[in-house]
Design a protein around this motif. Structure first.
Motif, PDB file in Angstrom:
ATOM      1  N   PRO A 182       0.820  -1.229   0.000  1.00  0.00           N
ATOM      2  CA  PRO A 182       0.000   0.000   0.000  1.00  0.00           C
ATOM      3  C   PRO A 182       0.848   1.272   0.000  1.00  0.00           C
ATOM      4  N   GLY A 183       2.002   1.244   0.678  1.00  0.00           N
ATOM      5  CA  GLY A 183       2.849   2.428   0.721  1.00  0.00           C
ATOM      6  C   GLY A 183       3.310   2.872  -0.658  1.00  0.00           C
ATOM      7  N   PHE A 184       3.515   1.924  -1.552  1.00  0.00           N
ATOM      8  CA  PHE A 184       3.952   2.262  -2.905  1.00  0.00           C
ATOM      9  C   PHE A 184       2.779   2.520  -3.849  1.00  0.00           C
ATOM     10  N   LEU A 185       1.623   1.938  -3.572  1.00  0.00           N
ATOM     11  CA  LEU A 185       0.491   2.079  -4.488  1.00  0.00           C
ATOM     12  C   LEU A 185      -0.435   3.239  -4.145  1.00  0.00           C
ATOM     13  N   VAL A 186      -0.539   3.606  -2.878  1.00  0.00           N
ATOM     14  CA  VAL A 186      -1.586   4.537  -2.440  1.00  0.00           C
ATOM     15  C   VAL A 186      -1.063   5.940  -2.131  1.00  0.00           C
ATOM     16  N   LEU A 187       0.078   6.053  -1.477  1.00  0.00           N
ATOM     17  CA  LEU A 187       0.527   7.351  -0.947  1.00  0.00           C
ATOM     18  C   LEU A 187       0.769   8.379  -2.050  1.00  0.00           C
ATOM     19  N   ARG A 188       0.317   9.607  -1.797  1.00  0.00           N
ATOM     20  CA  ARG A 188       0.553  10.752  -2.677  1.00  0.00           C
ATOM     21  C   ARG A 188       0.963  11.931  -1.805  1.00  0.00           C
ATOM     22  N   GLU A 189       1.740  12.842  -2.363  1.00  0.00           N
ATOM     23  CA  GLU A 189       2.356  13.918  -1.591  1.00  0.00           C
ATOM     24  C   GLU A 189       1.352  14.927  -1.045  1.00  0.00           C
ATOM     25  N   SER A 190       0.360  15.331  -1.856  1.00  0.00           N
ATOM     26  CA  SER A 190      -0.527  16.418  -1.456  1.00  0.00           C
ATOM     27  C   SER A 190      -1.824  16.348  -2.245  1.00  0.00           C
ATOM     28  N   PRO A 191      -2.859  17.068  -1.802  1.00  0.00           N
ATOM     29  CA  PRO A 191      -4.120  17.077  -2.554  1.00  0.00           C
ATOM     30  C   PRO A 191      -3.954  17.551  -3.989  1.00  0.00           C
ATOM     31  N   ARG A 192      -3.033  18.472  -4.219  1.00  0.00           N
ATOM     32  CA  ARG A 192      -2.852  18.984  -5.571  1.00  0.00           C
ATOM     33  C   ARG A 192      -2.470  17.876  -6.550  1.00  0.00           C
ATOM     34  N   SER A 193      -1.778  16.832  -6.070  1.00  0.00           N
ATOM     35  CA  SER A 193      -1.335  15.751  -6.954  1.00  0.00           C
ATOM     36  C   SER A 193      -2.497  14.965  -7.545  1.00  0.00           C
ATOM     37  N   VAL A 194      -3.689  15.086  -6.921  1.00  0.00           N
ATOM     38  CA  VAL A 194      -4.874  14.404  -7.471  1.00  0.00           C
ATOM     39  C   VAL A 194      -5.979  15.402  -7.798  1.00  0.00           C
ATOM     40  N   GLY A 195      -5.626  16.685  -7.886  1.00  0.00           N
ATOM     41  CA  GLY A 195      -6.596  17.703  -8.261  1.00  0.00           C
ATOM     42  C   GLY A 195      -7.631  18.014  -7.203  1.00  0.00           C
ATOM     43  N   GLN A 196      -7.261  17.899  -5.906  1.00  0.00           N
ATOM     44  CA  GLN A 196      -8.198  18.172  -4.820  1.00  0.00           C
ATOM     45  C   GLN A 196      -7.597  19.196  -3.857  1.00  0.00           C
ATOM     46  N   PHE A 197      -8.400  19.530  -2.826  1.00  0.00           N
ATOM     47  CA  PHE A 197      -7.985  20.492  -1.815  1.00  0.00           C
ATOM     48  C   PHE A 197      -7.985  19.826  -0.443  1.00  0.00           C
ATOM     49  N   PRO A 198      -7.243  20.382   0.539  1.00  0.00           N
ATOM     50  CA  PRO A 198      -7.229  19.800   1.884  1.00  0.00           C
ATOM     51  C   PRO A 198      -8.631  19.647   2.466  1.00  0.00           C
ATOM     52  N   ASP A 199      -8.831  18.556   3.188  1.00  0.00           N
ATOM     53  CA  ASP A 199     -10.106  18.222   3.831  1.00  0.00           C
ATOM     54  C   ASP A 199     -11.213  17.929   2.828  1.00  0.00           C
ATOM     55  N   GLY A 200     -10.901  17.854   1.535  1.00  0.00           N
ATOM     56  CA  GLY A 200     -11.932  17.600   0.538  1.00  0.00           C
ATOM     57  C   GLY A 200     -12.775  18.809   0.222  1.00  0.00           C
ATOM     58  N   ALA A 201     -12.233  20.014   0.506  1.00  0.00           N
ATOM     59  CA  ALA A 201     -12.980  21.243   0.247  1.00  0.00           C
ATOM     60  C   ALA A 201     -13.217  21.413  -1.256  1.00  0.00           C
ATOM     61  N   THR A 202     -14.261  22.186  -1.567  1.00  0.00           N
ATOM     62  CA  THR A 202     -14.606  22.401  -2.977  1.00  0.00           C
ATOM     63  C   THR A 202     -13.759  23.486  -3.621  1.00  0.00           C
ATOM     64  N   GLY A 203     -13.031  24.232  -2.814  1.00  0.00           N
ATOM     65  CA  GLY A 203     -12.152  25.276  -3.335  1.00  0.00           C
ATOM     66  C   GLY A 203     -10.939  25.415  -2.460  1.00  0.00           C
ATOM     67  N   ALA A 204     -10.006  26.234  -2.895  1.00  0.00           N
ATOM     68  CA  ALA A 204      -8.776  26.426  -2.133  1.00  0.00           C
ATOM     69  C   ALA A 204      -9.075  27.079  -0.798  1.00  0.00           C
ATOM     70  N   PRO A 205      -8.454  26.609   0.303  1.00  0.00           N
ATOM     71  CA  PRO A 205      -8.653  27.238   1.604  1.00  0.00           C
ATOM     72  C   PRO A 205      -8.193  28.687   1.583  1.00  0.00           C
ATOM     73  N   SER A 206      -8.757  29.456   2.492  1.00  0.00           N
ATOM     74  CA  SER A 206      -8.341  30.854   2.614  1.00  0.00           C
ATOM     75  C   SER A 206      -6.852  30.945   2.896  1.00  0.00           C
ATOM     76  N   GLY A 207      -6.170  31.815   2.161  1.00  0.00           N
ATOM     77  CA  GLY A 207      -4.740  31.980   2.367  1.00  0.00           C
ATOM     78  C   GLY A 207      -3.894  30.997   1.611  1.00  0.00           C
ATOM     79  N   SER A 208      -4.461  30.359   0.573  1.00  0.00           N
ATOM     80  CA  SER A 208      -3.695  29.401  -0.193  1.00  0.00           C
ATOM     81  C   SER A 208      -3.713  29.786  -1.649  1.00  0.00           C
ATOM     82  N   THR A 209      -2.789  29.199  -2.386  1.00  0.00           N
ATOM     83  CA  THR A 209      -2.717  29.456  -3.812  1.00  0.00           C
ATOM     84  C   THR A 209      -2.562  28.160  -4.560  1.00  0.00           C
ATOM     85  N   ASP A 210      -3.164  28.089  -5.752  1.00  0.00           N
ATOM     86  CA  ASP A 210      -3.008  26.935  -6.622  1.00  0.00           C
ATOM     87  C   ASP A 210      -3.446  25.652  -5.948  1.00  0.00           C
ATOM     88  N   GLY A 211      -4.454  25.780  -5.080  1.00  0.00           N
ATOM     89  CA  GLY A 211      -4.983  24.576  -4.460  1.00  0.00           C
ATOM     90  C   GLY A 211      -4.193  24.060  -3.291  1.00  0.00           C
TER      91      GLY A 211
END
Length: 426
Positions: free
Chosen positions: A187-216
Motif C-alpha cells: 500500500p505504501g507504494f500504491l496509495v501514498l501521494r504527496e498532497s491534494p494537488r497531486s490528485v486535483g483536490q484540496f485539503p479536507d476535501g474542500a470544494t475550493g482552495a482554503p483561505s490563504g492558499s494558492t493553486d490549491g
C-alpha cells in the motif's frame, strides 16, 4: 437533471494507508520485540538490561537521525522518505527471526532505527498535515492509535506460535514479517501521494482552495526554524516529551518481564495484560486527538500527562507500612487502563502541540528536533529501567524513577506558553 457527484476525497485513502503503515512499522519495531523480552532472555540466556538494549538502540539511533530526516522531508518530499523506510524495515524484519545472538539483534535494531525514522511517526504526521487542516487532530489521533492497536493485537495474534515449544518466537515474528510486506510495503507504494494537488483536490476535501492558499495548496505558514529554536515553547515541549517517552518506554519495555518474573503471571496472562494497556492507549489516542480539535492542544496535553502520572501511582502499594509494588491483578488492571489512556493521549498531543505552536513552514525540521530529544528520553527509560532491575533485583526503584520523571513531564507541559486558537502566541 442529476447533480454531479463530487469525487471521494483521496485524503481518506491517504489516512487509511498511513494508519496501516504506522500500525506495522511501530508494532514490529517496538511493541512486538518488547513483549518478546522474556523469550529473548530464555533464548540468549540474557538479563533484563541486556535485552532492553535492543529497543534502546532503535530509539537512540532514530533520535540521532530525526533532525536529518526532518530536513530531508522538507527538501525531498515526504512520500519518497516513507517508501525508503518501508523497504529498509521489510528487509530487516525478514532477517530478524534468523538472529543467533543478542549482538545480531543489536545490529538488526540499528537497521530498524533507520527504517523507523524514515517511515514512522514524523513523516506520517507531516503527510497527514498536508492533506488535513480542520480534521488534523482527529486524523493524527487515529494515526497514532494505530501504533497502540498494533501493540494490543500483534503480540496476542502470535501468542499461540510463540508459546508453542515446536515453533517459538522466530516463527511468530516471521509470520508478521510476511504480513508487513503485504499490508505495509505494497500500500505504501500504491496509495501514498504527496498532497491534494497531486490528485486535483484540496485539503479536507474542500470544494475550493482554503483561505490563504494558492493553486490549491495551503500556504506553508508558520514559525521559521531559527525562531523556533530560540523559543521557550520548543524546549519545554521537547523536554516534556522526553519525560513522557522516558515513562512510556520504561514501563512498556519492562512490563511483561515484571508481570512474569516479579508478579507471578503466566506468559499468556502477562501478554493479555500488556495488550490491555496498549488497547487503552488506542482509546486515549483517539479520544484526546478528537477532543483537541475543540480545545487548545497544549491544555489537552496537560490533562493527558496528569493521567499518565496518575497511572504510574497505581503501581505502588503500602503493606504494613512498607512501600512496594502491587501484585494484585485488579490493581494492575486499573494501572493498565489509566496509564494506557495517559500514554495514548500524551503521545498524540506531542505532535499536535508542535503543529499548533509552529505551523507547517519548517514542520519537518522542528519535529526532527523534538523527536531527537524525546527518543533519547525513550532510549534512556528503556536502558535505565532494565539496568536498575538487573542491579537491584526488582522493579521498585525503576518504577519510582519513572513516576518522578512523569512529574517532570507535567511541570514542563505547564511551562509551555498558552497558544491562541489562531496560533499567534508562541
Amino acid at each position: 437533471m442529476r447533480a454531479e457527484r463530487r469525487p471521494r476525497f483521496y485524503g481518506w485513502y491517504i489516512a487509511s494507508c498511513c494508519l496501516v503503515v504506522f500500525f506495522f512499522t511501530n508494532g514490529l519495531s517496538l511493541y512486538v520485540p518488547q513483549n518478546l523480552f522474556p523469550r529473548f532472555m530464555e533464548t540468549f540466556d540474557a538479563t533484563p538490561a541486556e535485552v532492553s538494549r535492543t529497543t534502546a538502540i532503535s530509539f537512540a539511533l532514530a533520535g540521532l537521525m530525526a533532525p536529518f530526516v526532518g530536513a530531508a522531508i522538507d527538501r525531498l518530499g515526504v512520500v519518497r522518505v516513507i517508501r525508503t523506510g518501508l523497504m529498509v524495515l521489510a528487509l530487516t524484519f525478514t532477517a530478524y527471526p534468523f538472529a543467533q545472538s543478542l549482538q545480531q539483534l543489536y545490529v538488526l535494531h540499528a537497521a530498524i532505527a533507520v527504517g523507523l525514522v524514515f517511515s514512522g511517526l514524523m513523516p506520517n504526521v507531516v503527510l497527514l498535515s498536508n492533506w488535513f487542516i480542520t480534521r488534523r487532530g482527529t486524523v493524527v489521533g487515529l494515526l497514532v492509535a494505530g501504533s497502540s492497536l498494533a501493540g494490543a493485537t500483534l503480540p496476542v495474534s502470535i501468542a499461540s506460535l510463540v508459546n508453542d515449544p515446536a515453533l517459538g518466537w522466530r516463527v511468530g515474528f516471521g509470520v508478521l514479517a510476511a504480513a508487513f510486506w503485504l499490508f505495509a510495503v505494497l500500500p505504501g507504494f500504491l496509495v501514498l501521494r504527496e498532497s491534494p494537488r497531486s490528485v486535483g483536490q484540496f485539503p479536507d476535501g474542500a470544494t475550493g482552495a482554503p483561505s490563504g492558499s494558492t493553486d490549491g495548496e495551503e500556504l506553508r505558514e508558520g514559525v521559521p526554524f531559527a525562531d523556533a529554536l530560540r523559543s521557550r515553547t520548543l524546549w519545554c515541549l521537547a523536554i516534556g516529551s522526553a519525560s513522557i517517552w522516558f515513562s512510556i518506554q520504561a514501563i512498556t519495555s519492562q512490563f511483561t518481564i515484571y508481570l512474569e518474573k516479579d508478579a507471578g503471571f503466566e506468559p499468556v496472562n502477562a501478554t493479555q495484560l500488556y495488550s490491555m494497556l496498549l488497547a487503552c492507549s488506542v482509546a486515549g489516542k483517539f479520544l484526546f486527538g478528537a477532543i483537541s480539535d475543540r480545545f487548545t492542544k497544549r491544555s489537552m496535553m496537560l490533562v493527558a500527562s496528569i493521567v499518565l502520572l496518575t497511572g504510574c501511582l497505581q503501581l505502588f502499594s503500602l503493606e504494613d507500612g512498607v512501600p512496594g509494588l502491587t501484585h494484585d491483578h485488579l490493581r494492575l488492571a486499573a494501572f493498565a487502563i489509566v496509564f494506557g489512556l495517559g500514554f495514548g493521549g500524551s503521545f498524540t498531543l506531542i505532535q499536535l502541540v508542535a503543529v499548533e505552536s509552529f505551523g507547517q513552514l519548517a514542520l519537518g525540521r522542528i519535529l526532527g528536533v523534538i523527536i531527537f530529544i524525546d527518543t533519547m528520553g525513550g532510549a534512556l527509560g528503556t536502558l535505565l529501567a532494565g539496568q536498575i532491575r538487573t542491579t537491584s533485583g526488582d522493579y521498585f526503584l525503576s518504577f519510582s524513577v519513572v513516576t518522578m520523571v512523569a512529574m517532570i513531564a507535567v511541570l514542563n507541559v505547564l511551562m509551555i506558553p498558552a497558544v491562541a486558537r489562531s496560533g499567534s502566541e508562541r
